[in-house]
Design a protein around this motif. Sequence first.
Motif, PDB file in Angstrom:
ATOM      1  N   GLY A  26      64.425  55.834  17.741  1.00 10.49           N
ATOM      2  CA  GLY A  26      64.568  56.759  18.859  1.00 10.49           C
ATOM      3  C   GLY A  26      64.955  58.158  18.402  1.00 10.49           C
ATOM      4  N   GLY A  27      64.736  59.129  19.283  1.00 11.79           N
ATOM      5  CA  GLY A  27      65.224  60.472  19.037  1.00 11.79           C
ATOM      6  C   GLY A  27      64.361  61.344  18.154  1.00 11.79           C
ATOM      7  N   VAL A  28      63.174  60.860  17.790  1.00 13.68           N
ATOM      8  CA  VAL A  28      62.316  61.654  16.910  1.00 13.68           C
ATOM      9  C   VAL A  28      61.370  62.565  17.709  1.00 13.68           C
ATOM     10  CG1 VAL A  28      62.384  59.956  15.041  1.00 13.68           C
ATOM     11  CG2 VAL A  28      60.521  59.861  16.700  1.00 13.68           C
ATOM     12  N   GLY A  29      61.405  62.432  19.039  1.00 11.24           N
ATOM     13  CA  GLY A  29      60.556  63.270  19.874  1.00 11.24           C
ATOM     14  C   GLY A  29      59.269  62.582  20.311  1.00 11.24           C
ATOM     15  N   LYS A  30      59.293  61.262  20.300  1.00 16.95           N
ATOM     16  CA  LYS A  30      58.111  60.494  20.693  1.00 16.95           C
ATOM     17  C   LYS A  30      57.700  60.790  22.138  1.00 16.95           C
ATOM     18  CE  LYS A  30      59.269  56.382  21.514  1.00 16.95           C
ATOM     19  NZ  LYS A  30      59.455  56.630  22.961  1.00 16.95           N
ATOM     20  N   SER A  31      58.670  60.785  23.060  1.00 16.18           N
ATOM     21  CA  SER A  31      58.332  60.992  24.470  1.00 16.18           C
ATOM     22  C   SER A  31      57.849  62.416  24.731  1.00 16.18           C
ATOM     23  CB  SER A  31      59.545  60.700  25.362  1.00 16.18           C
ATOM     24  OG  SER A  31      59.934  59.366  25.199  1.00 16.18           O
ATOM     25  N   THR A  32      58.503  63.360  24.129  1.00 12.81           N
ATOM     26  CA  THR A  32      58.078  64.759  24.255  1.00 12.81           C
ATOM     27  C   THR A  32      56.641  64.909  23.772  1.00 12.81           C
ATOM     28  OG1 THR A  32      60.347  65.482  23.885  1.00 12.81           O
ATOM     29  CG2 THR A  32      58.637  67.124  23.502  1.00 12.81           C
ATOM     30  N   THR A  33      56.341  64.268  22.656  1.00 14.60           N
ATOM     31  CA  THR A  33      54.987  64.327  22.101  1.00 14.60           C
ATOM     32  C   THR A  33      53.991  63.648  23.042  1.00 14.60           C
ATOM     33  OG1 THR A  33      55.970  64.229  19.903  1.00 14.60           O
ATOM     34  CG2 THR A  33      53.608  63.809  20.044  1.00 14.60           C
ATOM     35  N   ILE A 220      54.570  69.481  14.275  1.00 18.63           N
ATOM     36  CA  ILE A 220      55.158  70.230  15.384  1.00 18.63           C
ATOM     37  C   ILE A 220      56.533  70.714  14.930  1.00 18.63           C
ATOM     38  CG2 ILE A 220      55.914  70.121  17.791  1.00 18.63           C
ATOM     39  CD1 ILE A 220      53.963  67.509  17.809  1.00 18.63           C
ATOM     40  N   PRO A 221      56.780  72.033  14.980  1.00 20.41           N
ATOM     41  CA  PRO A 221      58.067  72.539  14.482  1.00 20.41           C
ATOM     42  C   PRO A 221      59.243  72.137  15.369  1.00 20.41           C
ATOM     43  CG  PRO A 221      56.745  74.331  15.404  1.00 20.41           C
ATOM     44  CD  PRO A 221      55.889  73.098  15.419  1.00 20.41           C
ATOM     45  N   LEU A 222      60.428  72.225  14.811  1.00 18.88           N
ATOM     46  CA  LEU A 222      61.664  72.092  15.578  1.00 18.88           C
ATOM     47  C   LEU A 222      61.798  73.391  16.356  1.00 18.88           C
ATOM     48  CD1 LEU A 222      64.373  70.490  15.967  1.00 18.88           C
ATOM     49  CD2 LEU A 222      65.264  71.807  14.068  1.00 18.88           C
ATOM     50  N   ASP A 223      61.730  73.295  17.655  1.00 19.44           N
ATOM     51  CA  ASP A 223      61.568  74.516  18.430  1.00 19.44           C
ATOM     52  C   ASP A 223      62.414  74.475  19.698  1.00 19.44           C
ATOM     53  OD1 ASP A 223      59.908  76.971  19.196  1.00 19.44           O
ATOM     54  OD2 ASP A 223      59.605  75.619  20.894  1.00 19.44           O
ATOM     55  N   MET A 224      63.121  75.554  19.915  1.00 25.38           N
ATOM     56  CA  MET A 224      64.067  75.602  21.037  1.00 25.38           C
ATOM     57  C   MET A 224      63.346  75.552  22.381  1.00 25.38           C
ATOM     58  SD  MET A 224      67.538  77.017  21.210  1.00 25.38           S
ATOM     59  CE  MET A 224      67.800  78.762  21.216  1.00 25.38           C
TER      60      MET A 224
END
Length: 261
Positions: A26-33, A220-224
């Motif tokens: 979890g927490g790697v940005g799967k859902s956002t992606t 995908i960069p770490l982006d605010m």
Amino acid sequence: EKKVQTKKLLTFEKISHIICVASGKGGVGKSTTAVNLAIALAQQGKRVGLLDADIYGPSLPQLLDLHEKPSLTLDKKLLPLMKYGIQALSIGLMIPANKAVIWRGPMVQGAFLQLLKEADWDVDVLVIDMPPGTGDVQLTLAQQIQVSGAIIVSTPQDLALIDATRALQMFQSVNVPILGMIENMSFFECPQCHHQSHIFHHGGARQTAQTLSIPFLGEIPLDMTTRISSDTGKPITIYEPEHPCSKIYHQIASKLIHVLF
Ligand code: ADP
């Protein structure tokens, strides 16, 4: 040899392709992606559904700012909600958030299959936001459903990549084709001086993909802006379509369309 291979399993008349977005943890940005890829696919002309099957942290209600209960069609099927141009249903809309953790095996399988079989999807692509790891939903999907392919999202550091590789090999072992790997939070570019910092290391997912001979789909960069937009239910692909991250989601979506259609 352009079409993704599929096997003889449960198929759906009104779902042309099912793709799952998975991660080792979890927490790697799967859902956002998953959300932004689904929207990008829709913006490129496909009819898209998004099924949030992340039983341990259903986040679609938050990511899409979607809190209504789905209604039923005349023949008693769940009618997916429409938001930002995509059809959407979440396991989080069916059960109270504080009950999710006590769901196990057959209950999880039942709810997941209900969202697939007893919902009125009508799409070219159904994107499934999977729970992290290798649990009940993965097993149900692999054993019962015809899946066009899996996408693995990972952050670049070794620890995350070990888990991602495990998830990937699980799909391979049950003959789910791997569409490719995405490196999320790949690097940080300072908005002031444009220096790139490799906070979680960089390039690890590309390297892993190469080692395992699977496609690498993008970084995908770490982006605010991405973080804020996803945490406030305003996907970046909708609210900032010209943002570099939106463009990357679009590049990945085009690659998927190229492989699937
Ligand atoms: P997962 O589904 O893997 O648990 P989420 O999509 O819920 O991950 O993302 C976890 C957190 O990281 C959220 O706060 C989200 O806004 C943030 N996030 C995801 N992708 C990025 C990114 N590329 N840059 C910055 N923050 C991100």
